[in-house]
Design a protein around this motif. Structure first.
Motif, mmCIF file in Angstrom:
data_model
loop_
_atom_site.group_PDB
_atom_site.id
_atom_site.type_symbol
_atom_site.label_atom_id
_atom_site.label_comp_id
_atom_site.label_asym_id
_atom_site.label_seq_id
_atom_site.Cartn_x
_atom_site.Cartn_y
_atom_site.Cartn_z
ATOM 1 N N GLN A 9 21.393 -9.106 -17.203
ATOM 2 C CA GLN A 9 21.971 -7.922 -17.836
ATOM 3 C C GLN A 9 22.050 -6.764 -16.844
ATOM 4 O OE1 GLN A 9 20.565 -6.885 -21.866
ATOM 5 N NE2 GLN A 9 19.622 -8.894 -21.936
ATOM 6 N N TYR A 10 21.015 -6.628 -16.032
ATOM 7 C CA TYR A 10 20.996 -5.560 -15.033
ATOM 8 C C TYR A 10 22.122 -5.764 -14.016
ATOM 9 C CZ TYR A 10 19.428 -2.593 -11.189
ATOM 10 O OH TYR A 10 19.375 -1.666 -10.197
ATOM 11 N N SER A 13 25.444 -4.925 -15.578
ATOM 12 C CA SER A 13 25.635 -3.477 -15.750
ATOM 13 C C SER A 13 25.989 -2.818 -14.417
ATOM 14 C CB SER A 13 24.396 -2.829 -16.370
ATOM 15 O OG SER A 13 23.291 -2.903 -15.502
ATOM 16 N N GLU A 17 29.414 -0.729 -13.429
ATOM 17 C CA GLU A 17 29.371 0.614 -12.833
ATOM 18 C C GLU A 17 30.148 0.672 -11.519
ATOM 19 O OE1 GLU A 17 26.215 3.706 -13.815
ATOM 20 O OE2 GLU A 17 25.067 1.994 -13.055
ATOM 21 N N ARG A 37 33.280 1.965 -19.998
ATOM 22 C CA ARG A 37 32.277 2.928 -19.542
ATOM 23 C C ARG A 37 32.492 4.256 -20.256
ATOM 24 N NH1 ARG A 37 31.540 7.188 -15.894
ATOM 25 N NH2 ARG A 37 29.677 7.052 -14.556
ATOM 26 N N LEU A 57 25.610 -3.494 -22.293
ATOM 27 C CA LEU A 57 24.603 -3.607 -21.239
ATOM 28 C C LEU A 57 23.754 -2.355 -21.138
ATOM 29 C CD1 LEU A 57 24.889 -6.367 -20.009
ATOM 30 C CD2 LEU A 57 27.197 -5.480 -20.313
ATOM 31 N N GLN A 58 24.314 -1.216 -21.593
ATOM 32 C CA GLN A 58 23.605 0.053 -21.502
ATOM 33 C C GLN A 58 24.168 1.001 -22.543
ATOM 34 O OE1 GLN A 58 22.218 1.348 -17.375
ATOM 35 N NE2 GLN A 58 23.774 2.895 -17.798
ATOM 36 N N PRO A 74 21.788 -2.752 -25.879
ATOM 37 C CA PRO A 74 21.565 -3.771 -24.850
ATOM 38 C C PRO A 74 20.940 -5.048 -25.412
ATOM 39 C CG PRO A 74 20.887 -1.620 -24.052
ATOM 40 C CD PRO A 74 21.192 -1.455 -25.509
ATOM 41 N N LEU A 100 27.787 1.135 -21.092
ATOM 42 C CA LEU A 100 28.505 0.104 -20.348
ATOM 43 C C LEU A 100 28.660 -1.132 -21.222
ATOM 44 C CD1 LEU A 100 26.497 0.350 -16.983
ATOM 45 C CD2 LEU A 100 28.737 1.369 -17.449
#
Length: 300
Positions: A9-10, A13, A17, A37, A57-58, A74, A100
């Motif tokens: 997931q990180y 994301s 970005e 975004r 994701l965020q 998330p 995100l």
């Protein structure tokens, strides 16, 4: 291994970005894949949500379908298995930690293609299920999502691998806890797919009045069965569904074009401007002119 989903997931994301320097919905070189975004909490936006899968994701988002509220963040995904008039709002986002999301659109024929290639037990005779749901993302599904997104860095592989990964994503959604809702919508002759035909008819003719008996005939159902199954799928009656379509389109026209309120009301199917203004205020919280002025100021 327990950190693997979090790590994926990180990574996803960070990829979003990198590719999305500005707020908004960004098409990609993979057909039907969009990256989203938002660095601010948004106004509620009303639109017709196409059949799609979306993972956050965020940040957090709230989606309203009729009077039903879906909240997800998330590690969760939302699926819409048919075109639905919804109101969505990003409710958690900031410049330091923007909202995100990854969104993949699909068609019922693509779902059917996956079903035909597997031994899913079909449930054609069952009651239709809600066409929108939120679920926790399973590691197998997240893995397929990450691999599809990673193709954005190697464009030459997209034509061959993207369709395969899209099928894999649909396969894992179908295998998930709410997969039957997606399955029913694609199966010819199921109650849900017959409701989908009615939904398509209303969307294509939203500005015209209709008799409920005509819709029942399209679905090959009794009037009472149509009402029951339509509400099961959409959380609304056919009339409420049409009204939302009309008002959403009216708002879009008022924002996009310098049209008179009376002209817009007539264009979307209202015979009475006062009735239009009443129903518009009830849905959006402000009379048409006030709402449009407010929206334009917010997005300047």
């Amino acid at each position: 291994m327990s950190n693997t989903p979090y790590k994926q997931q990180y990574e996803l994301s960070r990829l979003i970005e990198r590719l999305c320097k500005q707020d908004g919905v960004h098409p990609t070189t993979i057909p039907s894949l969009f990256l989203i975004r938002e660095s601010i909490i948004t106004e509620p936006i009303s639109r017709v949500n196409e059949p799609s899968f979306c993972i956050i994701l965020q940040g957090e988002k709230e989606v309203l379908l009729g009077e039903e509220r879906f909240l997800y963040g998330p590690g969760h995904y939302i699926v819409a298995s048919v075109d639905l008039p919804v109101t969505g709002q990003v409710i958690k986002a900031s410049a330091d930690s923007p909202y995100l999301a990854f969104k993949l659109e699909f068609t019922s024929s693509q779902v059917l293609e996956v079903l035909n290639g597997t031994d899913f037990k079909t449930g054609q005779g069952k009651n239709a299920k809600r066409a929108m749901y939120v679920s926790e993302i399973e590691p197998s599904l997240l893995n397929a999502v990450v691999r599809l997104a990673s193709l954005l860095g190697t464009p030459k592989h997209i034509p061959v691998l993207a369709p395969l990964l899209k099928k894999e994503i649909l396969y894992w959604i179908l295998q998930g806890p709410h997969g039957e809702a997606l399955e029913q919508m694609a199966l010819e002759g199921s109650n849900a797919s017959r409701i989908r035909e009615v939904i398509d008819h209303i969307i294509n003719n939203y500005e015209e009045s209709f008799r409920i008996e005509e819709l029942a005939e399209i679905a090959n159902m009794s009037v009472s069965s149509l009402h029951r199954h339509f509400k099961d799928v959409t959380a609304m009656s056919p009339i409420q569904f049409q009204k939302r379509l009309r008002l959403q389109e009216a708002r879009r026209l008022l924002l996009a074009e310098s049209l008179d309120v009376a002209d817009v009301a007539f264009r979307v199917g209202y015979e009475s401007q006062s009735q239009f203004s009443r129903e518009y205020s009830r849905m959006f919280g402000f009379p048409p002119r006030v709402d449009i002025k407010r929206m334009r100021e917010h997005y300047v």
